[in-house]
Write a protein that holds these residues in place. Sequence first.
Motif, mmCIF file in Angstrom:
data_model
loop_
_atom_site.group_PDB
_atom_site.id
_atom_site.type_symbol
_atom_site.label_atom_id
_atom_site.label_comp_id
_atom_site.label_asym_id
_atom_site.label_seq_id
_atom_site.Cartn_x
_atom_site.Cartn_y
_atom_site.Cartn_z
ATOM 1 N N THR A 1 28.592 -1.618 -26.068
ATOM 2 C CA THR A 1 27.242 -1.983 -25.643
ATOM 3 C C THR A 1 26.735 -3.201 -26.414
ATOM 4 O O THR A 1 26.144 -4.111 -25.833
ATOM 5 N N LEU A 2 26.964 -3.225 -27.719
ATOM 6 C CA LEU A 2 26.562 -4.381 -28.509
ATOM 7 C C LEU A 2 27.306 -5.643 -28.067
ATOM 8 O O LEU A 2 26.726 -6.726 -27.985
ATOM 9 N N TYR A 3 28.586 -5.503 -27.776
ATOM 10 C CA TYR A 3 29.370 -6.649 -27.311
ATOM 11 C C TYR A 3 28.836 -7.166 -25.972
ATOM 12 O O TYR A 3 28.753 -8.367 -25.753
ATOM 13 N N SER A 4 28.455 -6.255 -25.091
ATOM 14 C CA SER A 4 27.961 -6.686 -23.782
ATOM 15 C C SER A 4 26.583 -7.334 -23.879
ATOM 16 O O SER A 4 26.208 -8.126 -23.023
ATOM 17 N N PHE A 5 25.802 -6.992 -24.932
ATOM 18 C CA PHE A 5 24.522 -7.672 -25.129
ATOM 19 C C PHE A 5 24.712 -9.039 -25.775
ATOM 20 O O PHE A 5 24.004 -9.984 -25.467
ATOM 21 N N MET A 6 25.654 -9.137 -26.698
ATOM 22 C CA MET A 6 25.861 -10.410 -27.380
ATOM 23 C C MET A 6 26.598 -11.415 -26.503
ATOM 24 O O MET A 6 26.318 -12.610 -26.554
ATOM 25 N N PHE A 7 27.548 -10.949 -25.714
ATOM 26 C CA PHE A 7 28.310 -11.808 -24.813
ATOM 27 C C PHE A 7 28.228 -11.223 -23.402
ATOM 28 O O PHE A 7 29.168 -10.580 -22.941
ATOM 29 N N PRO A 8 27.116 -11.427 -22.710
ATOM 30 C CA PRO A 8 26.957 -10.793 -21.394
ATOM 31 C C PRO A 8 27.940 -11.375 -20.373
ATOM 32 O O PRO A 8 28.234 -12.569 -20.395
ATOM 33 N N PRO A 9 28.454 -10.518 -19.496
ATOM 34 C CA PRO A 9 29.358 -11.017 -18.454
ATOM 35 C C PRO A 9 28.587 -11.836 -17.426
ATOM 36 O O PRO A 9 27.370 -11.731 -17.298
ATOM 37 N N LYS A 10 29.325 -12.636 -16.717
ATOM 38 C CA LYS A 10 28.693 -13.492 -15.699
ATOM 39 C C LYS A 10 28.183 -12.626 -14.545
ATOM 40 O O LYS A 10 28.663 -11.524 -14.314
ATOM 41 N N ALA A 11 27.211 -13.160 -13.825
ATOM 42 C CA ALA A 11 26.637 -12.431 -12.688
ATOM 43 C C ALA A 11 27.717 -12.185 -11.637
ATOM 44 O O ALA A 11 28.501 -13.069 -11.312
ATOM 45 N N GLY A 12 27.739 -10.982 -11.138
ATOM 46 C CA GLY A 12 28.719 -10.609 -10.125
ATOM 47 C C GLY A 12 30.018 -10.091 -10.692
ATOM 48 O O GLY A 12 30.905 -9.690 -9.952
ATOM 49 N N SER A 13 30.146 -10.079 -12.010
ATOM 50 C CA SER A 13 31.361 -9.590 -12.650
ATOM 51 C C SER A 13 31.425 -8.068 -12.527
ATOM 52 O O SER A 13 30.400 -7.392 -12.604
ATOM 53 N N PRO A 14 32.619 -7.513 -12.338
ATOM 54 C CA PRO A 14 32.710 -6.050 -12.262
ATOM 55 C C PRO A 14 32.374 -5.349 -13.577
ATOM 56 O O PRO A 14 32.103 -4.156 -13.589
ATOM 57 N N LEU A 15 32.374 -6.076 -14.677
ATOM 58 C CA LEU A 15 32.050 -5.472 -15.971
ATOM 59 C C LEU A 15 30.569 -5.511 -16.293
ATOM 60 O O LEU A 15 30.156 -5.108 -17.375
ATOM 61 N N GLN A 16 29.754 -5.983 -15.369
ATOM 62 C CA GLN A 16 28.345 -6.207 -15.638
ATOM 63 C C GLN A 16 27.588 -4.935 -16.020
ATOM 64 O O GLN A 16 26.825 -4.921 -16.957
ATOM 65 N N GLY A 17 27.759 -3.872 -15.336
ATOM 66 C CA GLY A 17 27.021 -2.642 -15.619
ATOM 67 C C GLY A 17 27.843 -1.578 -16.301
ATOM 68 O O GLY A 17 27.427 -0.426 -16.382
#
Length: 86
Positions: free
Chosen positions: A13-29
Amino acid sequence: MSLTLFVCITLFTLYSFMFPPKAGSPLQGLSYASILLLSPVGILLAIISRYRGKLTIIHITAMVGHSVLLLFLFLYMTLGYLIFGV
């Protein structure tokens, strides 16, 4: 096991906040889905894997940690979307 699951979810979760995936990426949510799906499992694992009927400090830490993650998700979803418009 439960504490390891908590640490993995928190770091992801911290990694996804610091380096958010691009819009439309399957890893977004995926971080929110991992909190929603794996935190109740972690709480159950902490309750089930008691040592001789007693909860150790590791089990209590894991249960509190998973509960805080669920609280974070709830507050982020309600306050973030409704009030702050995130």
